[in-house]
Structures are given as structure tokens and as C-alpha cells.
Design a protein around this motif. Structure first.
Motif, PDB file in Angstrom:
ATOM      1  N   LEU A 167       0.826  -1.206   0.000  1.00 16.88           N
ATOM      2  CA  LEU A 167       0.000   0.000   0.000  1.00 16.88           C
ATOM      3  C   LEU A 167       0.863   1.260   0.000  1.00 16.88           C
ATOM      4  O   LEU A 167       0.472   2.294  -0.548  1.00 16.88           O
ATOM      5  CB  LEU A 167      -0.928  -0.021   1.218  1.00 16.88           C
ATOM      6  N   GLY A 168       2.057   1.151   0.542  1.00 18.98           N
ATOM      7  CA  GLY A 168       2.967   2.290   0.530  1.00 18.98           C
ATOM      8  C   GLY A 168       3.631   2.532  -0.812  1.00 18.98           C
ATOM      9  O   GLY A 168       4.258   3.579  -1.013  1.00 18.98           O
ATOM     10  N   LEU A 169       3.496   1.580  -1.742  1.00 15.99           N
ATOM     11  CA  LEU A 169       4.101   1.734  -3.067  1.00 15.99           C
ATOM     12  C   LEU A 169       3.249   2.551  -4.017  1.00 15.99           C
ATOM     13  O   LEU A 169       3.757   3.094  -4.995  1.00 15.99           O
ATOM     14  CB  LEU A 169       4.350   0.352  -3.699  1.00 15.99           C
ATOM     15  N   VAL A 170       1.951   2.604  -3.750  1.00 18.37           N
ATOM     16  CA  VAL A 170       1.041   3.212  -4.725  1.00 18.37           C
ATOM     17  C   VAL A 170       0.870   4.695  -4.437  1.00 18.37           C
ATOM     18  O   VAL A 170       1.249   5.204  -3.380  1.00 18.37           O
ATOM     19  CB  VAL A 170      -0.325   2.498  -4.733  1.00 18.37           C
ATOM     20  N   GLY A 171       0.295   5.379  -5.395  1.00 17.41           N
ATOM     21  CA  GLY A 171       0.076   6.812  -5.294  1.00 17.41           C
ATOM     22  C   GLY A 171      -0.086   7.387  -6.680  1.00 17.41           C
ATOM     23  O   GLY A 171       0.217   6.736  -7.684  1.00 17.41           O
ATOM     24  N   GLY A 172      -0.567   8.616  -6.761  1.00 19.95           N
ATOM     25  CA  GLY A 172      -0.789   9.229  -8.060  1.00 19.95           C
ATOM     26  C   GLY A 172      -1.881   8.499  -8.820  1.00 19.95           C
ATOM     27  O   GLY A 172      -2.986   8.293  -8.308  1.00 19.95           O
ATOM     28  N   ARG A 173      -1.564   8.063 -10.046  1.00 19.88           N
ATOM     29  CA  ARG A 173      -2.563   7.377 -10.866  1.00 19.88           C
ATOM     30  C   ARG A 173      -2.687   5.895 -10.534  1.00 19.88           C
ATOM     31  O   ARG A 173      -3.487   5.192 -11.136  1.00 19.88           O
ATOM     32  CB  ARG A 173      -2.222   7.541 -12.351  1.00 19.88           C
ATOM     33  N   VAL A 174      -1.876   5.393  -9.606  1.00 18.17           N
ATOM     34  CA  VAL A 174      -1.954   3.987  -9.210  1.00 18.17           C
ATOM     35  C   VAL A 174      -2.469   3.910  -7.777  1.00 18.17           C
ATOM     36  O   VAL A 174      -1.862   4.449  -6.858  1.00 18.17           O
ATOM     37  CB  VAL A 174      -0.586   3.291  -9.316  1.00 18.17           C
ATOM     38  N   SER A 175      -3.608   3.240  -7.598  1.00 18.93           N
ATOM     39  CA  SER A 175      -4.167   3.006  -6.273  1.00 18.93           C
ATOM     40  C   SER A 175      -4.178   1.502  -6.026  1.00 18.93           C
ATOM     41  O   SER A 175      -3.601   0.735  -6.795  1.00 18.93           O
ATOM     42  CB  SER A 175      -5.570   3.616  -6.165  1.00 18.93           C
ATOM     43  N   MET A 176      -4.839   1.054  -4.974  1.00 13.66           N
ATOM     44  CA  MET A 176      -4.718  -0.357  -4.602  1.00 13.66           C
ATOM     45  C   MET A 176      -6.031  -0.884  -4.046  1.00 13.66           C
ATOM     46  O   MET A 176      -6.783  -0.166  -3.385  1.00 13.66           O
ATOM     47  CB  MET A 176      -3.592  -0.535  -3.582  1.00 13.66           C
ATOM     48  N   THR A 177      -6.303  -2.147  -4.346  1.00 15.09           N
ATOM     49  CA  THR A 177      -7.418  -2.885  -3.764  1.00 15.09           C
ATOM     50  C   THR A 177      -6.886  -4.220  -3.278  1.00 15.09           C
ATOM     51  O   THR A 177      -5.776  -4.637  -3.635  1.00 15.09           O
ATOM     52  CB  THR A 177      -8.538  -3.078  -4.802  1.00 15.09           C
ATOM     53  N   LEU A 178      -7.660  -4.911  -2.446  1.00 18.17           N
ATOM     54  CA  LEU A 178      -7.276  -6.256  -2.036  1.00 18.17           C
ATOM     55  C   LEU A 178      -7.944  -7.247  -2.975  1.00 18.17           C
ATOM     56  O   LEU A 178      -9.177  -7.309  -3.066  1.00 18.17           O
ATOM     57  CB  LEU A 178      -7.696  -6.537  -0.598  1.00 18.17           C
ATOM     58  N   ALA A 179      -7.120  -8.001  -3.699  1.00 14.25           N
ATOM     59  CA  ALA A 179      -7.623  -9.069  -4.562  1.00 14.25           C
ATOM     60  C   ALA A 179      -7.720 -10.320  -3.698  1.00 14.25           C
ATOM     61  O   ALA A 179      -6.738 -11.048  -3.513  1.00 14.25           O
ATOM     62  CB  ALA A 179      -6.685  -9.277  -5.751  1.00 14.25           C
ATOM     63  N   ALA A 180      -8.889 -10.557  -3.147  1.00 11.82           N
ATOM     64  CA  ALA A 180      -9.071 -11.598  -2.136  1.00 11.82           C
ATOM     65  C   ALA A 180      -9.384 -12.943  -2.791  1.00 11.82           C
ATOM     66  O   ALA A 180     -10.142 -13.009  -3.757  1.00 11.82           O
ATOM     67  CB  ALA A 180     -10.197 -11.206  -1.186  1.00 11.82           C
ATOM     68  N   TRP A 181      -8.814 -14.003  -2.233  1.00  8.65           N
ATOM     69  CA  TRP A 181      -9.128 -15.346  -2.731  1.00  8.65           C
ATOM     70  C   TRP A 181     -10.564 -15.718  -2.411  1.00  8.65           C
ATOM     71  O   TRP A 181     -11.239 -16.377  -3.209  1.00  8.65           O
ATOM     72  CB  TRP A 181      -8.159 -16.357  -2.130  1.00  8.65           C
ATOM     73  N   GLY A 182     -11.055 -15.316  -1.262  1.00 10.55           N
ATOM     74  CA  GLY A 182     -12.458 -15.486  -0.948  1.00 10.55           C
ATOM     75  C   GLY A 182     -12.858 -16.903  -0.582  1.00 10.55           C
ATOM     76  O   GLY A 182     -12.046 -17.837  -0.611  1.00 10.55           O
ATOM     77  N   PRO A 183     -14.147 -17.101  -0.240  1.00  8.86           N
ATOM     78  CA  PRO A 183     -14.610 -18.392   0.271  1.00  8.86           C
ATOM     79  C   PRO A 183     -14.609 -19.508  -0.764  1.00  8.86           C
ATOM     80  O   PRO A 183     -14.727 -20.679  -0.399  1.00  8.86           O
ATOM     81  CB  PRO A 183     -16.032 -18.087   0.749  1.00  8.86           C
ATOM     82  N   GLY A 184     -14.454 -19.177  -2.046  1.00  2.00           N
ATOM     83  CA  GLY A 184     -14.374 -20.216  -3.052  1.00  2.00           C
ATOM     84  C   GLY A 184     -13.017 -20.894  -3.115  1.00  2.00           C
ATOM     85  O   GLY A 184     -12.890 -21.998  -3.668  1.00  2.00           O
ATOM     86  N   PHE A 185     -11.991 -20.246  -2.553  1.00  2.08           N
ATOM     87  CA  PHE A 185     -10.634 -20.780  -2.633  1.00  2.08           C
ATOM     88  C   PHE A 185      -9.961 -20.946  -1.277  1.00  2.08           C
ATOM     89  O   PHE A 185      -8.966 -21.662  -1.169  1.00  2.08           O
ATOM     90  CB  PHE A 185      -9.756 -19.870  -3.509  1.00  2.08           C
ATOM     91  N   SER A 186     -10.453 -20.261  -0.260  1.00  3.99           N
ATOM     92  CA  SER A 186      -9.803 -20.323   1.047  1.00  3.99           C
ATOM     93  C   SER A 186     -10.855 -20.515   2.131  1.00  3.99           C
ATOM     94  O   SER A 186     -12.064 -20.456   1.870  1.00  3.99           O
ATOM     95  CB  SER A 186      -8.983 -19.059   1.301  1.00  3.99           C
ATOM     96  N   SER A 187     -10.399 -20.735   3.344  1.00  6.52           N
ATOM     97  CA  SER A 187     -11.330 -20.952   4.454  1.00  6.52           C
ATOM     98  C   SER A 187     -12.109 -19.684   4.752  1.00  6.52           C
ATOM     99  O   SER A 187     -11.661 -18.564   4.452  1.00  6.52           O
ATOM    100  CB  SER A 187     -10.558 -21.388   5.698  1.00  6.52           C
ATOM    101  N   ILE A 188     -13.263 -19.853   5.370  1.00  9.22           N
ATOM    102  CA  ILE A 188     -14.059 -18.686   5.713  1.00  9.22           C
ATOM    103  C   ILE A 188     -13.347 -17.846   6.771  1.00  9.22           C
ATOM    104  O   ILE A 188     -13.504 -16.616   6.823  1.00  9.22           O
ATOM    105  CB  ILE A 188     -15.473 -19.094   6.168  1.00  9.22           C
ATOM    106  N   GLU A 189     -12.517 -18.489   7.612  1.00  7.16           N
ATOM    107  CA  GLU A 189     -11.761 -17.735   8.624  1.00  7.16           C
ATOM    108  C   GLU A 189     -10.717 -16.834   7.960  1.00  7.16           C
ATOM    109  O   GLU A 189     -10.573 -15.657   8.333  1.00  7.16           O
ATOM    110  CB  GLU A 189     -11.095 -18.696   9.602  1.00  7.16           C
ATOM    111  N   ASP A 190      -9.982 -17.371   6.980  1.00  3.50           N
ATOM    112  CA  ASP A 190      -9.016 -16.544   6.251  1.00  3.50           C
ATOM    113  C   ASP A 190      -9.726 -15.459   5.445  1.00  3.50           C
ATOM    114  O   ASP A 190      -9.227 -14.334   5.324  1.00  3.50           O
ATOM    115  CB  ASP A 190      -8.169 -17.415   5.316  1.00  3.50           C
TER     116      ASP A 190
END
Length: 410
Positions: A167-190
Motif C-alpha cells: 500500500l505504501g508503493l502506490v500513489g498518483g494514478r496507481v491506487s490499490m485494492t485487495l484481490a481476495a481469494w475469498g470463500p471459493g478458494f480459502s477458508s471462511i476464517e481466512d
């Protein structure tokens, strides 16, 4: 103050709904749209003559694995399982940081060349901090407006501290989101831990969802929200679509890839019927083309097959303003409202595929193609003009991509 006047174009705006006005000027001051209308003053401005051109907001791609651009067209016949085996599990471990840089740079330039001015890069190649650094640097170097989607290197290999560092790398025209694996690929706890991390850091979330059940599991944990974009959604239930709509979430559909990889019928019509704001993404150029024109045509055909009331204007909005909303950038891009960033595309209209022009909005969606993209601006900076990208190091970028492709093939 820098000023650019785009003069006498056929302007298509998307706000509040797509509409076209002929013989219209657009004034840009310091990278921002200052005014739109006829006869704007040209004093001190660089003038771009847009006669015979369509002027419209830059396209927004809400889902693409950009690092795979150096593997272009290597998996056109693959099912999802075959693609994962060959690309995500097979080729990815051979990627060096320089290969990630080459892929992201080539993929971002491909977007700009076709009029895509904003890209969500769903990046699941974080094999080391150096891989992450290379991905972000390439997006920045390309000149595109990008949302870097950080994905943990694997569903069971979470690295929250590296998310914070990235998150500290982005700025200006580059922002950031979390690309999450989600419940289809990982545990619901993760999954729950990732949602909490993203919201703690003020990031949006982008997650792949296929089949029935994942949306309900997110609902049961209280994780649904307007900050989340759900990718694909083939086979989800009507009830799950209603849950997304009620939470304010958005969807990203890849109509060409979903058909080609046999993920299921693109769910555009059902999503629209449920009231879910729906957007478009190329996904993987290992299998499909990376331009927005093909995506719009596929979306138009797939949606009208189930809902004949859908118009070309609806699809154009998916590719522009709705995409901006899904990325949380609609205050800056997606339409030509004064005060927004000057992310624009000029399409030549004096070509065999657009003459006679008729309805320009329908023509952009159903007839235009890459050959029409004459000029592209991002934040008021010209990145393509006269049908060619204006980078002095374009050949070098191509050489990097070719060298990486050769390394990966070997």
C-alpha cells in the motif's frame, strides 16, 4: 497552466446517461476537464481538431491478470481447470520479477492502445516483495490509471504485512485494492481476516465467485458490502444476486472468457435484473483478446439474448461510468463532467466500419474496433496520437516482453 482544447468533435458523455452531442468542444486545464460545449475559447491551448472523430470517456477494465500478458494466446482452448494447471500453477512459479514487470508493462500498453485508460490489475503473482515492486512499477511506468489488486501468493499463504507494505508503493494514478481469494478458494476464517484487513486499510475488495454458496457464506459472516466487486458469478442464485444488490456491491463479468473457458453463461441479464451494477473485464489474454470493443459486443449479445430491452447505451455505461463506480473512482473518471480527470478516447469515424455513422453510441458498441482508436489521453496527457502510442521506448517494452516469453517457454 497547461491547456488542451479538443475542438468540434462528436462528444459522447455517459452522465447521467449516455448521450451524444455533435460539433462540441472539450477544454482540459492541468489534466482536468474544465468545460464541455460549443465554441470554447482556444487562447493559450494546444488544439486537437476532432472533426470526424467521436470523443468519449476512456474505457474501464475492472478485471485483468495483467502479468499474464507475456503468455498471450497460449491457452485459447483451455477450460478453467486446464488454465489453472498451465498458467497459475505451471507458468507462474517460473516468473522472475523482471517477467512480471514485462508482462504488466506490455499489458498496460495494450490497454492504452485500445482506449482502456483505467485498469484493475488482479495480481496473483506476489511470489516475493520484488515481484510486487515490479508489478507496481510497471503500472506506473506505463502511464495508465491503474488499481493494483494485491493477492496473497496462494489462498493458504496470507501475508498481511506485505499488503501493508504494498500500500505504501502506490500513489498518483496507481491506487490499490485487495484481490481476495475469498470463500471459493480459502477458508471462511481466512476470508474474514482478509475482509477485516482491507477495511482496516481503507481498501476495496475484488473477489472471484463461481457457483452457489460463496455469497451466502459471506452474508453469514456479515462481510457483504458496497466496497466489494464480485467477479464472474456464473451459476450464483437469484437470491445471492439480491444479496449483492441490497449490499451495494458490484459485479465484473468477462463475457468472452466465461463462454470460452466454459465457466457458464455470462450472467449479465440476471445481474441487471437484480439491480447489481455490472462492469466488464478481459480477465486473461492467455485465452482472449484484451480490447474493450470485443467485450462490449459480447456483452451486448449475451445480455440481449435474455433481455431484449438492453441497449447499446447500457453496455457503453458498463464499460465506462459503471466501471469507475466499481473501482471507487467515479468522482474522478468515467464521464466527461467538468472537474473530472481528462481520461479520454478519440475514435476516427471516417472509416469503412463506421460510415455512415447513424447512432454513434450504438456504433461504438457494435461496430467500432481497435483501428478506430486515434488518440488517447490519461489525466490530460496524450499517450496515443495519430493511431500510435507516443512512447519513445515502445520497442524496448516489446523487447522485454519477447525476452520474458522466451525465458518462460524455455
Amino acid at each position: 497552466m497547461s491547456r488542451i482544447l479538443i475542438r468540434h468533435g462528436l462528444v459522447i458523455d455517459t452522465e447521467p446517461a449516455p448521450h451524444a452531442t455533435p460539433a462540441t468542444d472539450l477544454l482540459i486545464e492541468d489534466g482536468v476537464i474544465a468545460a464541455v460545449g460549443p465554441g470554447l475559447p482556444a487562447e493559450g491551448a494546444e488544439v486537437i481538431d476532432a472533426r470526424g472523430h467521436i470523443v468519449l470517456p476512456g474505457f474501464v477494465d475492472t478485471h485483468r491478470h495483467t502479468w499474464q500478458s507475456v503468455l498471450r494466446s497460449t491457452a485459447p482452448y483451455a477450460s478453467l481447470g486446464e488454465y489453472l494447471e498451465a498458467i497459475v500453477y505451471g507458468a507462474a512459479p517460473r516468473f522472475r520479477p523482471e517477467d512480471v514487470h514485462a508482462g504488466n508493462l506490455a499489458g498496460a500498453l495494450e490497454c492504452l492502445n485500445s482506449g482502456i485508460t483505467t485498469l484493475l490489475d488482479w495480481s496473483h503473482i506476489q511470489r516475493s516483495p520484488e515481484h510486487t515492486d515490479a508489478a507496481v512499477a510497471a503500472l506506473r511506468d506505463s502511464g495508465i490509471r491503474a488499481v493494483f489488486g494485491y493477492a496473497h501468493p496462494a489462498p493458504d499463504a496470507r501475508r498481511p504485512d506485505e499488503v501493508r507494505r504494498a500500500l505504501g508503493l502506490v500513489g498518483g494514478r496507481v491506487s490499490m485494492t485487495l484481490a481476495a481469494w475469498g470463500p471459493g478458494f480459502s477458508s471462511i476464517e481466512d476470508t474474514e481476516a482478509d475482509w477485516r484487513l482491507a477495511r482496516e486499510l481503507g481498501m476495496r475488495i475484488s473477489v472471484h465467485v463461481n457457483g452457489r454458496g460463496p455469497i451466502e457464506r459471506l452474508r453469514d459472516r456479515g462481510l457483504l458490502g458496497a466496497d466489494t466487486t464480485y467477479i464472474h458469478l456464473n451459476g450464483a442464485t437469484d437470491e445471492e444476486f439480491t444479496l449483492i444488490a441490497d449490499s451495494g456491491g458490484t459485479a465484473s463479468v468477462s463475457p468472452v472468457l466465461e463462454d470460452q473457458m466454459r465457466l457458464g453463461r455470462p450472467e449479465l441479464a440476471r445481474l441487471r435484473a437484480a439491480g447489481v451494477r455490472t462492469t466488464l473485464g478481459a480477465d486473461a489474454v492467455t485465452s482472449v483478446a484484451g480490447d474493450m470493443f470485443g467485450l462490449m459486443r459480447a456483452a451486448f449479445a449475451a445480455t440481449r439474448a435474455d433481455d431484449p430491452t438492453v441497449s447499446a447505451a447500457d453496455v457503453l455505461r458498463m464499460a465506462t461510468l459503471d466501471g469507475a463506480v466499481a473501482l471507487g473512482l467515479d468522482d474522478r473518471i468515467g464521464s466527461l463532467r467538468p472537474g473530472k480527470q481528462a481520461d479520454l478516447v478519440l475514435l476516427r469515424a471516417d472509416t469503412p466500419n463506421l460510415v455512415p455513422l447513424g447512432d454513434p453510441i450504438t456504433a461504438v458498441v457494435t461496430a467500432a474496433d481497435l483501428s478506430n482508436v486515434d488518440t488517447v489521453l490519461v489525466g490530460g496527457k496524450i499517450v496515443k496520437q495519430g493511431g500510435r502510442l507516443v512512447r519513445a521506448d515502445l520497442r524496448q517494452a516489446f523487447d522485454l516482453a519477447e525476452r520474458s516469453a522466451a525465458h518462460l517457454a524455455a
